[in-house]
Design a protein around this motif. Structure first.
Motif, PDB file in Angstrom:
ATOM      1  N   LEU A  46      83.244 -44.340  57.231  1.00 19.47           N
ATOM      2  CA  LEU A  46      83.605 -44.549  55.820  1.00 19.47           C
ATOM      3  C   LEU A  46      83.007 -45.852  55.291  1.00 19.47           C
ATOM      4  O   LEU A  46      82.547 -45.911  54.148  1.00 19.47           O
ATOM      5  N   ARG A  47      83.007 -46.887  56.136  1.00 21.14           N
ATOM      6  CA  ARG A  47      82.372 -48.156  55.740  1.00 21.14           C
ATOM      7  C   ARG A  47      80.871 -47.963  55.510  1.00 21.14           C
ATOM      8  O   ARG A  47      80.301 -48.502  54.555  1.00 21.14           O
ATOM      9  N   ALA A  48      80.236 -47.181  56.370  1.00 19.14           N
ATOM     10  CA  ALA A  48      78.803 -46.926  56.218  1.00 19.14           C
ATOM     11  C   ALA A  48      78.514 -46.145  54.942  1.00 19.14           C
ATOM     12  O   ALA A  48      77.537 -46.433  54.227  1.00 19.14           O
ATOM     13  N   GLU A  49      79.339 -45.164  54.635  1.00 21.96           N
ATOM     14  CA  GLU A  49      79.135 -44.378  53.422  1.00 21.96           C
ATOM     15  C   GLU A  49      79.280 -45.256  52.183  1.00 21.96           C
ATOM     16  O   GLU A  49      78.475 -45.142  51.235  1.00 21.96           O
ATOM     17  N   SER A  50      80.250 -46.150  52.182  1.00 22.82           N
ATOM     18  CA  SER A  50      80.413 -47.071  51.056  1.00 22.82           C
ATOM     19  C   SER A  50      79.233 -48.035  50.962  1.00 22.82           C
ATOM     20  O   SER A  50      78.764 -48.361  49.858  1.00 22.82           O
ATOM     21  N   THR A  51      78.745 -48.482  52.119  1.00 25.48           N
ATOM     22  CA  THR A  51      77.584 -49.379  52.141  1.00 25.48           C
ATOM     23  C   THR A  51      76.370 -48.713  51.517  1.00 25.48           C
ATOM     24  O   THR A  51      75.648 -49.319  50.713  1.00 25.48           O
ATOM     25  N   ALA A  52      76.130 -47.456  51.872  1.00 24.13           N
ATOM     26  CA  ALA A  52      74.971 -46.740  51.333  1.00 24.13           C
ATOM     27  C   ALA A  52      75.080 -46.571  49.827  1.00 24.13           C
ATOM     28  O   ALA A  52      74.082 -46.722  49.095  1.00 24.13           O
ATOM     29  N   ILE A  53      76.257 -46.255  49.356  1.00 22.93           N
ATOM     30  CA  ILE A  53      76.456 -46.100  47.909  1.00 22.93           C
ATOM     31  C   ILE A  53      76.161 -47.415  47.192  1.00 22.93           C
ATOM     32  O   ILE A  53      75.489 -47.446  46.153  1.00 22.93           O
ATOM     33  N   GLU A  89      66.228 -43.843  57.028  1.00 25.93           N
ATOM     34  CA  GLU A  89      66.148 -43.276  55.681  1.00 25.93           C
ATOM     35  C   GLU A  89      66.966 -41.989  55.576  1.00 25.93           C
ATOM     36  O   GLU A  89      67.687 -41.772  54.591  1.00 25.93           O
ATOM     37  N   ALA A  90      66.866 -41.129  56.585  1.00 22.48           N
ATOM     38  CA  ALA A  90      67.593 -39.862  56.534  1.00 22.48           C
ATOM     39  C   ALA A  90      69.101 -40.087  56.470  1.00 22.48           C
ATOM     40  O   ALA A  90      69.807 -39.438  55.678  1.00 22.48           O
ATOM     41  N   LEU A  91      69.615 -41.010  57.278  1.00 22.80           N
ATOM     42  CA  LEU A  91      71.046 -41.278  57.278  1.00 22.80           C
ATOM     43  C   LEU A  91      71.495 -41.950  55.984  1.00 22.80           C
ATOM     44  O   LEU A  91      72.562 -41.634  55.441  1.00 22.80           O
ATOM     45  N   ALA A  96      75.827 -40.900  51.138  1.00 27.40           N
ATOM     46  CA  ALA A  96      76.609 -40.772  49.903  1.00 27.40           C
ATOM     47  C   ALA A  96      77.386 -39.458  49.862  1.00 27.40           C
ATOM     48  O   ALA A  96      78.493 -39.398  49.310  1.00 27.40           O
ATOM     49  N   ALA A  97      76.822 -38.415  50.472  1.00 21.83           N
ATOM     50  CA  ALA A  97      77.496 -37.113  50.492  1.00 21.83           C
ATOM     51  C   ALA A  97      78.341 -36.929  51.753  1.00 21.83           C
ATOM     52  O   ALA A  97      79.043 -35.928  51.877  1.00 21.83           O
TER      53      ALA A  97
END
Length: 232
Positions: A46-53, A89-91, A96-97
């Motif tokens: 979840l932290r990684a997803e927020s970081t990417a956003i 790049e792929a990750l 975000a999704a």
């Protein structure tokens, strides 16, 4: 003393000639906490997803500094980065999704790849043969993968940059696609992790990513490391 898998690891000169700024931090970790994802690995995802956003709020993924550097590196050996993307790049694009949920250890290294913006892969040491080598492929090496739901054996393109062991290719196009044979499973307790860095990523940032990885792999995790390339 370093274990053989670190002591005998090699980055070929013709790979370094493509990117003299390249560094590989190789990390052997033992006593990893095995199993499926848990609350701790979920929190990291979840932290990684927020970081990417947050990272892509002001710029497209391909303009992020380390992603852009890897796109240039792929062009250097003939790969088209719009079709063949580094794992970083792929990750980052996928985050975000929602990042994939695989196993605890895989979820940890995928999350930290996005958080630290570094290509990061893991290999099960009990399935590995010999020492890792980053080389330009001849084209006859074996690469076991899955296509259309079926297990198949492919070959890299001549000149492609690949990680390999004594049996065959373990990861194609630097960090694009990992093979089946050595991927981490729920029972993996010993692993080799590869962190790939180009400028503008600093040595300190690369070390910080490795340190956090070990910290998240379990309370008894023990590690040894070696850096190859520009800083090795």
């Amino acid at each position: 003393m370093l274990p053989e898998v670190l002591r005998d690891a090699v980055v070929a000169d013709d790979v370094l000639s493509l990117r003299p700024d390249y560094r590989a931090l190789l990390l052997v970790v033992e006593d990893i906490s095995p199993g499926p994802g848990d609350d701790a690995s979920e929190a990291l995802l979840l932290r990684a997803e927020s970081t990417a956003i947050a990272l892509t709020a002001g710029a497209p993924v391909e303009e992020l500094p380390h992603v852009a550097a890897w796109r240039d590196a792929y062009r250097a050996f003939g790969a088209k980065p719009q079709r063949t993307r580094s794992s970083l790049e792929a990750l980052t694009r996928r985050a975000a999704a929602g990042l994939p949920r695989v196993t605890r250890a895989t979820d940890v290294y995928n999350a930290l790849s996005v958080i630290h913006q570094v290509p990061l892969g893991g290999e099960d040491l009990d399935r590995y043969a010999g020492a890792p080598r980053l080389v330009r492929a001849s084209g006859d090496e074996l690469f076991d993968t899955t296509a259309g739901g079926e297990e198949v054996v492919e070959h890299p393109c001549p000149g492609e940059v690949v990680w390999r062991d004594d049996v065959g290719v373990t990861c194609r196009r630097w960090s694009w696609r990992q093979g089946r044979r050595t991927r981490l499973g729920e029972g993996t307790t010993r692993a080799l992790f590869v962190l790939d860095a180009l400028a503008p990523m600093s040595d300190d940032a690369l070390t910080a990513a490795a340190d956090e990885l070990v910290a998240h792999l379990g309370p008894r995790a023990r590690s040894q490391r070696r850096v190859l390339g520009a800083a090795g």
